[in-house]
Structures are given as structure tokens and as C-alpha cells.
Design a protein around this motif. Sequence first.
Motif, PDB file in Angstrom:
ATOM      1  N   ILE A  88       1.011  -1.253   0.014  1.00 47.97           N
ATOM      2  CA  ILE A  88       0.025  -0.155   0.035  1.00 47.97           C
ATOM      3  C   ILE A  88       0.823   1.151   0.078  1.00 47.97           C
ATOM      4  N   ARG A  89       1.854   1.295   0.796  1.00 48.52           N
ATOM      5  CA  ARG A  89       2.791   2.485   0.791  1.00 48.52           C
ATOM      6  C   ARG A  89       3.346   2.628  -0.507  1.00 48.52           C
ATOM      7  N   LYS A  90       4.041   1.666  -1.287  1.00 49.63           N
ATOM      8  CA  LYS A  90       4.441   1.669  -2.491  1.00 49.63           C
ATOM      9  C   LYS A  90       3.460   2.383  -3.564  1.00 49.63           C
ATOM     10  N   LYS A  91       2.223   1.829  -3.336  1.00 46.43           N
ATOM     11  CA  LYS A  91       1.229   2.449  -4.276  1.00 46.43           C
ATOM     12  C   LYS A  91       1.018   3.946  -3.968  1.00 46.43           C
ATOM     13  N   ILE A  92       1.011   4.122  -2.746  1.00 43.93           N
ATOM     14  CA  ILE A  92       0.643   5.717  -2.348  1.00 43.93           C
ATOM     15  C   ILE A  92       1.893   6.542  -2.774  1.00 43.93           C
ATOM     16  N   ASN A  93       3.127   6.010  -2.633  1.00 47.48           N
ATOM     17  CA  ASN A  93       4.446   6.775  -3.224  1.00 47.48           C
ATOM     18  C   ASN A  93       4.037   6.931  -4.816  1.00 47.48           C
ATOM     19  N   ASN A  94       3.745   5.562  -5.393  1.00 50.09           N
ATOM     20  CA  ASN A  94       3.699   5.934  -6.973  1.00 50.09           C
ATOM     21  C   ASN A  94       2.343   6.766  -7.449  1.00 50.09           C
ATOM     22  N   LEU A  95       1.606   6.913  -6.613  1.00 46.43           N
ATOM     23  CA  LEU A  95       0.372   7.792  -6.856  1.00 46.43           C
ATOM     24  C   LEU A  95       0.780   9.175  -6.908  1.00 46.43           C
ATOM     25  N   GLN A  96       1.607   9.513  -5.682  1.00 44.97           N
ATOM     26  CA  GLN A  96       2.047  10.591  -5.416  1.00 44.97           C
ATOM     27  C   GLN A  96       2.878  11.313  -6.468  1.00 44.97           C
ATOM     28  N   ASN A 103       0.349  17.136 -12.458  1.00 42.99           N
ATOM     29  CA  ASN A 103       0.437  18.527 -12.095  1.00 42.99           C
ATOM     30  C   ASN A 103       1.424  19.385 -12.846  1.00 42.99           C
ATOM     31  N   ASP A 104       2.549  18.757 -12.934  1.00 44.21           N
ATOM     32  CA  ASP A 104       3.650  19.547 -13.701  1.00 44.21           C
ATOM     33  C   ASP A 104       3.365  19.621 -15.194  1.00 44.21           C
ATOM     34  N   MET A 105       2.925  18.508 -15.737  1.00 42.56           N
ATOM     35  CA  MET A 105       2.334  18.718 -17.258  1.00 42.56           C
ATOM     36  C   MET A 105       1.449  19.700 -17.463  1.00 42.56           C
ATOM     37  N   ALA A 106       0.471  19.556 -16.576  1.00 42.12           N
ATOM     38  CA  ALA A 106      -0.598  20.583 -16.761  1.00 42.12           C
ATOM     39  C   ALA A 106      -0.214  21.998 -16.902  1.00 42.12           C
ATOM     40  N   ALA A 122       8.370  13.324 -18.291  1.00 39.54           N
ATOM     41  CA  ALA A 122       7.869  13.583 -16.867  1.00 39.54           C
ATOM     42  C   ALA A 122       7.579  12.273 -16.033  1.00 39.54           C
ATOM     43  N   LEU A 123       7.068  11.228 -17.032  1.00 37.94           N
ATOM     44  CA  LEU A 123       6.908   9.991 -16.336  1.00 37.94           C
ATOM     45  C   LEU A 123       8.077   9.069 -16.441  1.00 37.94           C
ATOM     46  N   LYS A 124       9.318   9.417 -16.655  1.00 36.88           N
ATOM     47  CA  LYS A 124      10.584   8.628 -16.734  1.00 36.88           C
ATOM     48  C   LYS A 124      10.849   8.198 -15.404  1.00 36.88           C
TER      49      LYS A 124
END
Length: 124
Positions: A88-96, A103-106, A122-124
Motif C-alpha cells: 500500500i505504501r508503495k502504491k501511495i508513493n507511486n500515486l503521489q 500537475n507539472d504537465m498541466a 515527466a513519467l520517466k
Amino acid sequence: MKSIGQLAKELKMNVETIRFYEKQGLITQPIKPDVGYRMYDEAVANKLIFIAKAKTLGFSLKEIASLLLMDNNCTQLEDLYLEKLTIIRKKINNLQLLEKAINDMAHVCKSNNQSNSYLINALK
């Protein structure tokens, strides 16, 4: 005691889902009487509620089966819970990270009218 149809309706669950859980060994199928329908008791209903809630929390059916078998073995339960927390913590980190990248791309697209190459970077 309830028939599978009554139980499914009460739990807002599909009859086929209950049968699937029986086939997977998550719940036991009641013995069929000579006349009438199989009747499910409150213990089965409680297990089905547990399964549904555990699935909502992200546990797989394999993990749920393990939880049901471990029942009161706190050491094994703690190990499984800690393993799940790590995931779960890894998923949260990836989602953040994803949130920041989007946000940066927008902001870049809004200010510079950049191409899709920024998205790839940005997704690299």
C-alpha cells in the motif's frame, strides 16, 4: 437460515459470486437436504461480509483465503498485514509521483503549449 438467493439479495451479492467462493473453498457449501434448498447460516453470511470488505480493502482472494485460515494466529496475521502495508505504501508513493507529474504537465502545457514529449519525460 437462508437460501442462496435470499442470502445474495440480503448481502447485495450475486448468487454466482457465492457459488464461486464455494468452489474456491472460501466458504463451505451447506449439505443439500432431500427436499428443498440448501440453507446458509449466519456464520456463512458473516464470512461473505468479511470477504466483500477484504476485497474492498484490496486483498486478493488468495490473501483472503490465508486470512480465513490464519483466523487467530496473530504472528501470521501480523506478517500478512505488514506485507500488505508495504504494498500500500508503495502504491501511495507511486500515486503521489503520478500526481506531481500530471500537475507539472498541466502547468507546462498551460504556460508553454509544449508537445507530448514533456509527458514522456515527466513519467520517466
